[in-house]
Write a protein that holds these residues in place. Sequence first.
Motif, PDB file in Angstrom:
ATOM      1  N   LEU A 195     -44.818  26.832  -9.544  1.00 50.38           N
ATOM      2  CA  LEU A 195     -43.859  27.950  -9.485  1.00 50.38           C
ATOM      3  C   LEU A 195     -43.597  28.351  -8.031  1.00 50.38           C
ATOM      4  O   LEU A 195     -42.463  28.631  -7.644  1.00 50.38           O
ATOM      5  N   ALA A 196     -44.663  28.332  -7.219  1.00 52.30           N
ATOM      6  CA  ALA A 196     -44.514  28.697  -5.808  1.00 52.30           C
ATOM      7  C   ALA A 196     -43.630  27.683  -5.078  1.00 52.30           C
ATOM      8  O   ALA A 196     -42.752  28.048  -4.286  1.00 52.30           O
ATOM      9  N   VAL A 197     -43.843  26.403  -5.374  1.00 53.08           N
ATOM     10  CA  VAL A 197     -43.022  25.356  -4.739  1.00 53.08           C
ATOM     11  C   VAL A 197     -41.546  25.562  -5.095  1.00 53.08           C
ATOM     12  O   VAL A 197     -40.664  25.540  -4.227  1.00 53.08           O
ATOM     13  N   GLN A 198     -41.297  25.792  -6.379  1.00 51.87           N
ATOM     14  CA  GLN A 198     -39.898  25.965  -6.825  1.00 51.87           C
ATOM     15  C   GLN A 198     -39.267  27.176  -6.125  1.00 51.87           C
ATOM     16  O   GLN A 198     -38.139  27.107  -5.613  1.00 51.87           O
ATOM     17  N   ARG A 199     -39.978  28.283  -6.086  1.00 48.08           N
ATOM     18  CA  ARG A 199     -39.440  29.503  -5.471  1.00 48.08           C
ATOM     19  C   ARG A 199     -39.244  29.308  -3.964  1.00 48.08           C
ATOM     20  O   ARG A 199     -38.245  29.736  -3.385  1.00 48.08           O
ATOM     21  N   ALA A 200     -40.226  28.643  -3.330  1.00 44.58           N
ATOM     22  CA  ALA A 200     -40.142  28.420  -1.879  1.00 44.58           C
ATOM     23  C   ALA A 200     -38.950  27.530  -1.530  1.00 44.58           C
ATOM     24  O   ALA A 200     -38.250  27.762  -0.547  1.00 44.58           O
ATOM     25  N   ALA A 210     -33.170  37.052   4.329  1.00 43.62           N
ATOM     26  CA  ALA A 210     -32.749  37.375   2.958  1.00 43.62           C
ATOM     27  C   ALA A 210     -33.894  37.240   1.953  1.00 43.62           C
ATOM     28  O   ALA A 210     -33.712  37.482   0.773  1.00 43.62           O
ATOM     29  N   TRP A 211     -35.074  36.850   2.418  1.00 46.89           N
ATOM     30  CA  TRP A 211     -36.181  36.618   1.484  1.00 46.89           C
ATOM     31  C   TRP A 211     -36.795  37.928   1.001  1.00 46.89           C
ATOM     32  O   TRP A 211     -36.941  38.879   1.778  1.00 46.89           O
ATOM     33  N   SER A 212     -37.198  37.931  -0.273  1.00 47.61           N
ATOM     34  CA  SER A 212     -37.936  39.068  -0.825  1.00 47.61           C
ATOM     35  C   SER A 212     -39.423  38.881  -0.475  1.00 47.61           C
ATOM     36  O   SER A 212     -39.828  37.806   0.001  1.00 47.61           O
ATOM     37  N   ASP A 215     -40.638  35.919  -2.226  1.00 51.12           N
ATOM     38  CA  ASP A 215     -40.245  34.663  -1.569  1.00 51.12           C
ATOM     39  C   ASP A 215     -41.218  34.335  -0.427  1.00 51.12           C
ATOM     40  O   ASP A 215     -41.667  33.197  -0.287  1.00 51.12           O
ATOM     41  N   HIS A 216     -41.536  35.348   0.375  1.00 55.90           N
ATOM     42  CA  HIS A 216     -42.477  35.119   1.489  1.00 55.90           C
ATOM     43  C   HIS A 216     -43.814  34.609   0.957  1.00 55.90           C
ATOM     44  O   HIS A 216     -44.407  33.684   1.510  1.00 55.90           O
ATOM     45  N   ALA A 221     -47.646  30.152  -0.092  1.00 55.71           N
ATOM     46  CA  ALA A 221     -48.453  29.402  -1.081  1.00 55.71           C
ATOM     47  C   ALA A 221     -48.037  27.930  -1.100  1.00 55.71           C
ATOM     48  O   ALA A 221     -48.885  27.031  -1.179  1.00 55.71           O
ATOM     49  N   ALA A 222     -46.734  27.684  -1.024  1.00 55.86           N
ATOM     50  CA  ALA A 222     -46.255  26.299  -1.060  1.00 55.86           C
ATOM     51  C   ALA A 222     -46.723  25.528   0.178  1.00 55.86           C
ATOM     52  O   ALA A 222     -47.048  24.338   0.108  1.00 55.86           O
ATOM     53  N   ALA A 223     -46.783  26.229   1.316  1.00 53.13           N
ATOM     54  CA  ALA A 223     -47.226  25.566   2.557  1.00 53.13           C
ATOM     55  C   ALA A 223     -48.647  25.025   2.408  1.00 53.13           C
ATOM     56  O   ALA A 223     -49.002  24.003   3.003  1.00 53.13           O
ATOM     57  N   GLN A 224     -49.448  25.698   1.586  1.00 55.90           N
ATOM     58  CA  GLN A 224     -50.843  25.273   1.385  1.00 55.90           C
ATOM     59  C   GLN A 224     -50.941  23.954   0.612  1.00 55.90           C
ATOM     60  O   GLN A 224     -51.986  23.311   0.645  1.00 55.90           O
ATOM     61  N   VAL A 225     -49.892  23.609  -0.129  1.00 54.62           N
ATOM     62  CA  VAL A 225     -49.965  22.368  -0.916  1.00 54.62           C
ATOM     63  C   VAL A 225     -49.024  21.284  -0.372  1.00 54.62           C
ATOM     64  O   VAL A 225     -48.709  20.320  -1.059  1.00 54.62           O
ATOM     65  N   ARG A 226     -48.616  21.431   0.884  1.00 51.20           N
ATOM     66  CA  ARG A 226     -47.835  20.347   1.517  1.00 51.20           C
ATOM     67  C   ARG A 226     -48.754  19.142   1.678  1.00 51.20           C
ATOM     68  O   ARG A 226     -49.945  19.280   1.964  1.00 51.20           O
TER      69      ARG A 226
END
Length: 241
Positions: A195-200, A210-212, A215-216, A221-226
């Motif tokens: 879900l974090a990847v999709q939102r990111a 423009a991020w909420s 979003d931040h 969270a997505a950066a942690q799973v790169r």
Amino acid sequence: MTFDQVDSPVPLPTDRPARRGLLIVITGASGVGKGTLRERWLAGQNVFYSTSWTTRGARPGEQEGVDYVFVSPEVFAEKAQADGFLEHATFVGHHYGTPIEPIEAALARGQDVVLEIEVEGAMQVKARLGEEAILVFIMPPSLTELRRRLEGRATETPERIEKRLLRARDEIMHAHAFRYVVVNDDLSRAVEELLAVQRAERAAQLPPQAWSAEDHAAVAAAAQVRSDHLSPEQLARVVES
Ligand SMILES: Nc1ncnc2c1ncn2[C@@H]1O[C@H](COP(=O)(O)OP(=O)(O)OP(=O)(O)O)[C@@H](O)[C@H]1O
Ligand SMILES: Nc1nc2c(ncn2[C@@H]2O[C@H](COP(=O)(O)O)[C@@H](O)[C@H]2O)c(=O)[nH]1
């Protein structure tokens, strides 16, 4: 005639979606839990899930047109020859392919699209679409656990399970080729990461101003799973355990 139309020789795109949909590909070894994760992740979302074509026979309970479009090798070959697949691959003796037309239509109307495919096909999508494709590799905690899941699912003969496991070793060693790597040990955490990847990735289409707050948080969270966090030692540990 309205004021807008007088001022604009080209009609305003009022009925056009503001953005193209995201194309998210989840890939990984057979039995790692792609289908299980996908069902939980996409529950309640208006996402287009691509139904693949396959030449394998239906398993008990599988539905034509829902789980797969089940076709003969001849019909599959005709579709491939007519460039009707975004990608296609042979997996342990059967052909699997992603029909291109419904995907293009969904992306154009602004709907996110999810593919759930094996690694060779995912590499083809990457080669064909480059950065537009958001590729997520689903990693098992270990090969022992992968075997346990395949045996527990009990959909394949022991011989076919061995073939799938043999292929899994090679597939896992390709994990770094994909943008994200999500370890499917704890199902709920893995769903949160998807879900974090999709939102990111959605947020990345907008300027950061423009991020909420959500979003931040998703971007962090997505950066942690790169996949660049993944070391060769970690990969070796998975295939050796
Ligand atoms: N996090 C998890 N912990 C324990 N078991 C799991 C987990 N995720 C999935 N499973 C189980 O593992 C088995 C394989 O899962 P699933 O069928 O979703 O895999 P898959 O990757 O979609 O397989 P295939 O690529 O062959 O279609 C299922 O029995 C499922 O319930
Ligand atoms: N390259 C593609 N792989 C696909 C597609 N649809 C499913 N798959 C993958 O094949 C294996 C085996 O699937 P199974 O249903 O027989 O267990 C698994 O990894 C699927 O994800 C596709 O269109 N293209």
